[in-house]
Design a protein around this motif. Structure first.
Motif: not given
Length: 396
Positions: A12, A40, A43-45, A47-48, A51, A82
């Motif tokens: 992060q 993002l 929210a621990n996203k 991968s998003e 991108k 990923d």
């Protein structure tokens, strides 16, 4: 390698740091990218967030040289968490989009990525393709040439699909041709063609098979054609004019070549070949065949001139050329106007050649038997002489 890809802090933090860095390169005082990525990350996203970074990664091309490699290493490291092929390929496409800027560092980044991926990772295929594309675009194909010998084993290690293998082999052939490496291009084209065998597949490969024939005839380095003729995709062209031409170059002579051109006027130009160079090559091959049929025998200048359809005054030049090409070993007798060929390649090796070899072996066998008989007779004569001498000595 001087640097490696690694993450020694929470991902992060790395994502947030890279977002800030890209914003600074863009001169974005409002830090729009940072504001888009921050929620993002929170929210621990990851991968998003990744991108988004990849989408905006073209800004990294403006990074100072000292920061360029570490910045891209970090981006790739985050993306590989990923291991999404599409994400990696987007990074690679952006990285090589301006091939003439910071090219050496780009090669280093790509090399880092390639070597960091596991040896059996299919993602290596995408990275290697990017390396080749950058090499061609920057006119640095020499950097890639030493690695091409490993491609067949790499394909096996990567475990990619047949379709992916074919795409790589044909891409390499095309890129090598673009960069002027014609012989290596043909090698990969042939590797590509050997992956096809079903009738339904072969119909779609006529253009590539024809290209392989034309390039084999055109390239001075290609002097044997038997292996090419064994490829299913080439066999599938039996009704084509290009296949007839290949058959002549595999086992025919100058007269066969002339007859083909009489039957198919304009064929050489139609195939994009050079008429003078094509005739020169069939003459060299015809002289090699003439030599293999007459090993250790005297060939007159007149015989050679007739076979090659040249003047007798040109014979010596052609013999020297065929020797330089590595097709024969021969000696010229300018006084007697004869040539003795001691070694010659066989353009094909079929039943006739096996029979010729058998005849020669039987001849050598007979000659050895005669030599052994002479030696045996000499021993008997010597033995008898010694015995006579001993008897005479004893009598005295």
């Amino acid at each position: 390698m001087d640097s490696i890809i690694f993450i020694d802090a929470p991902v992060q933090n790395q994502v947030a740091e890279l977002a800030t860095y890209i914003s600074s390169l863009r001169g974005d005082e409002q830090e729009t990218l940072v504001k888009e990525v921050a929620p993002l990350v929170e929210a621990n996203k990851v991968s998003e967030a990744t991108k988004v970074l990849v989408r905006e990664s073209k800004a990294l091309l403006e990074a100072p040289e000292k920061e360029f490699e570490p910045a891209y290493n970090l981006l790739v490291a985050i993306a590989l968490i990923d291991a999404e092929k599409d994400i990696l390929e987007q990074i690679l496409k952006t990285l090589i989009s301006e091939p003439n800027q910071k090219t050496p560092i780009k090669f280093k980044v790509l090399s880092n990525v390639f070597n960091t991926l596991p040896a059996n990772s299919p993602l290596r295929l995408s990275v290697f393709t990017a390396i080749v594309d950058l090499a061609v675009a920057s006119d640095d194909m020499d950097l890639v040439l030493p690695q091409l010998q490993y491609v067949p084993s790499w394909i096996g290690e990567w475990g990619v699909s047949v379709e992916a293998e074919r795409t790589l082999l044909l891409t390499l052939s095309d890129r090598l041709k673009e960069s002027g490496n014609q012989y290596q291009s043909l090698e990969f084209l042939i590797k590509y063609l050997t992956t096809f065998n079903g009738a339904s597949e072969l119909d779609g490969q006529k253009a590539h098979a024809t290209r392989a024939i034309v390039e084999s005839v055109a390239l001075p380095e290609v002097l044997t054609f038997e292996n090419l003729l064994k490829i299913d995709a080439v066999q599938h062209l039996k009704s084509e004019k290009a296949y007839e031409l290949l058959s002549v170059f595999m086992s025919g002579n100058v007269q066969d070549y002339r007859a083909l051109l009489v039957k198919n006027s304009g064929l050489i130009k139609e195939l994009g070949l050079d008429e003078e160079e094509t005739l020169r090559k069939i003459r060299l091959l015809s002289l090699a065949s003439l030599g293999s049929e007459n090993l250790s025998r005297e060939l007159s200048y007149q015989q050679i001139a007739k076979a090659l359809e040249i003047e007798e005054s040109e014979v010596e030049m052609w013999v020297i050329d065929v020797i330089r090409a590595g097709l024969v070993e021969a000696k010229l007798n300018q006084v007697s106007k004869v040539v003795v060929i001691s070694r010659s390649i066989y353009r094909t090796f079929g039943t006739a050649q096996w029979q010729q070899l058998s005849h020669r072996l039987n001849g050598w066998k007979q000659s050895l038997s005669e030599i052994l008989q002479v030696i045996a007779n000499a021993k008997l004569t010597t033995g008898a002489a010694v015995s006579t001498a001993v008897i005479t000595s004893n009598a005295n």
